[in-house]
Design an enzyme around this catalytic site. Structure first.
Site, mmCIF file in Angstrom:
data_model
loop_
_atom_site.group_PDB
_atom_site.id
_atom_site.type_symbol
_atom_site.label_atom_id
_atom_site.label_comp_id
_atom_site.label_asym_id
_atom_site.label_seq_id
_atom_site.Cartn_x
_atom_site.Cartn_y
_atom_site.Cartn_z
ATOM 1 N N ASP A 234 -6.044 7.949 8.288
ATOM 2 C CA ASP A 234 -6.227 6.693 9.020
ATOM 3 C C ASP A 234 -5.212 6.516 10.140
ATOM 4 O O ASP A 234 -5.243 5.524 10.855
ATOM 5 C CB ASP A 234 -6.204 5.492 8.080
ATOM 6 C CG ASP A 234 -4.824 5.232 7.467
ATOM 7 O OD1 ASP A 234 -3.880 5.996 7.742
ATOM 8 O OD2 ASP A 234 -4.712 4.263 6.699
ATOM 9 N N HIS B 84 -1.128 5.042 7.551
ATOM 10 C CA HIS B 84 -0.363 5.270 6.325
ATOM 11 C C HIS B 84 0.174 6.700 6.298
ATOM 12 O O HIS B 84 -0.417 7.603 6.890
ATOM 13 C CB HIS B 84 -1.246 5.024 5.092
ATOM 14 C CG HIS B 84 -1.607 3.588 4.901
ATOM 15 N ND1 HIS B 84 -2.720 3.026 5.472
ATOM 16 C CD2 HIS B 84 -0.990 2.591 4.217
ATOM 17 C CE1 HIS B 84 -2.782 1.737 5.154
ATOM 18 N NE2 HIS B 84 -1.743 1.453 4.397
ATOM 19 N N SER C 292 0.814 -1.217 0.000
ATOM 20 C CA SER C 292 0.000 0.000 0.000
ATOM 21 C C SER C 292 0.846 1.265 0.000
ATOM 22 O O SER C 292 0.427 2.294 -0.538
ATOM 23 C CB SER C 292 -0.941 0.005 1.203
ATOM 24 O OG SER C 292 -0.218 -0.130 2.414
#
Length: 333
Positions: free
Chosen positions: A238, A241, A74
């Site tokens: 979040d 990240h 990611s």
């Protein structure tokens, strides 16, 4: 004895205090992870639906584009970035275009949630789209740690991907597993376990990648001090990240090594032959370089020769460099 085996042997013969501490943490095991994992999930904000599509050409210079492929998880995909210009791949592409005076075409096949085992499929997709990449950047390892994938298995998948790219004469730069112990919402002692596991994986990745003919850049706790000082700036919504600012910091550490792999970094030939001890650079065994890199965010490790030999009594020679981290291109594009 392979480099990875030597590294495992050296870790197994650590000092008694360190070994006892590690054993105590490891003994907490999956039960602790399950409990504190639930706590962390409640603390971490709502996850994103995906990542920006950053495929495309960057830079307005004339000429054939430099073909850059990005593989990984990611972080490589850019989860948490607001626009396509804020991902690590896009920032590196923009920087390369400025350095080389050529456009750079980015092909990003990274997947959110990917483990190292996904790299083979990602590379197959990338090569179906790009006949011959000029450079490959890989960021992988965090999910191998959080999913407790066997370290040797994870490293083997990464090494296989790197070796295949090198058979195609494609330079490869791997951003090794970051220190997950610095992630703010994860409490003690889970963060101590994650720090230990992620650093062990990063060291093993370094040994395998360099022996496969590529170079690594240590992400370690590259964002740790900034995250501690300005979590609202360096984290995305979040709280797990990186934000656009966090991605710019990572890209600025990777860009010099990517440019050097393409023989495009200013003064690259001189910098690649004369490590500077005053900057913490130097030549030594690959195991020693891997261990030092884990403690040195932004450190690059690549293969070296000493007196015409590629290896010495302690194994493969390697060089650790601390390339200048220049201001990254404007993350807003």
């Amino acid at each position: 004895m392979s480099g990875v085996t030597r590294l495992a042997w050296r870790a197994a013969t650590a000092t008694g205090a360190t070994a006892l501490t590690g054993a105590a943490l490891a003994g907490l095991g999956y039960g602790l992870i399950q409990v504190e994992g639930r706590i962390a999930r409640r603390v971490v904000g709502r996850p994103f639906e995906g990542a920006p599509d950053d495929d495309g050409v960057y830079g307005a210079a004339p000429g054939d584009p430099v073909q850059l492929i990005v593989l990984g998880d990611s972080t490589a995909a850019g989860m948490g970035a607001d626009t396509r210009y804020q991902t690590i791949g896009a920032i590196i592409a923009t920087g390369l275009a400025a350095i080389m005076g050529r456009p750079v075409e980015l092909t990003n096949e990274a997947d959110i949630g990917a483990e190292s085992s996904a790299l083979t499929a990602q590379l197959s997709r990338a090569l179906a789209r790009v006949d011959h990449p000029d450079i490959a950047v890989i960021l992988i390892g965090a999910n191998d740690v959080t999913h407790r994938i066997d370290r040797s298995t994870a490293v083997r998948h990464l090494e296989r991907t790197v070796r295949y790219l090198r058979t195609l004469d494609v330079p490869v730069v791997v951003g090794t597993c970051p220190d997950l112990g610095t992630v703010e919402p994860i409490p003690f002692p889970l963060n101590a376990l994650l720090r230990r596991w992620s650093r062990e994986l990063a060291a093993a990745q370094t040994v395998a990648v360099v022996e496969a003919g590529a170079r690594t850049v240590s992400l370690a706790d590259l964002l740790g001090p900034e995250f501690e000082a300005s979590p609202s700036v360096m984290f995305s919504q979040d709280r797990f990240h990186p934000s656009a600012a966090g991605y710019a910091r990572v890209a600025s550490a990777l860009l010099p090594s990517v440019a050097a792999a393409l023989d495009a970094w200013p003064g690259g030939a001189e910098r690649d032959t004369d490590p500077e001890p005053s900057r913490g650079e130097g030549l030594g065994s690959i195991d020693d370089a891997a261990g030092r890199a884990v403690e040195t965010p932004g450190a690059e490790v690549s293969a070296a020769t000493i007196d015409g030999r590629v290896a010495g009594p302690l194994g493969r020679w390697a060089v650790l460099r601390r390339r200048l981290v220049t201001p990254s291109p404007d993350a807003t594009g």
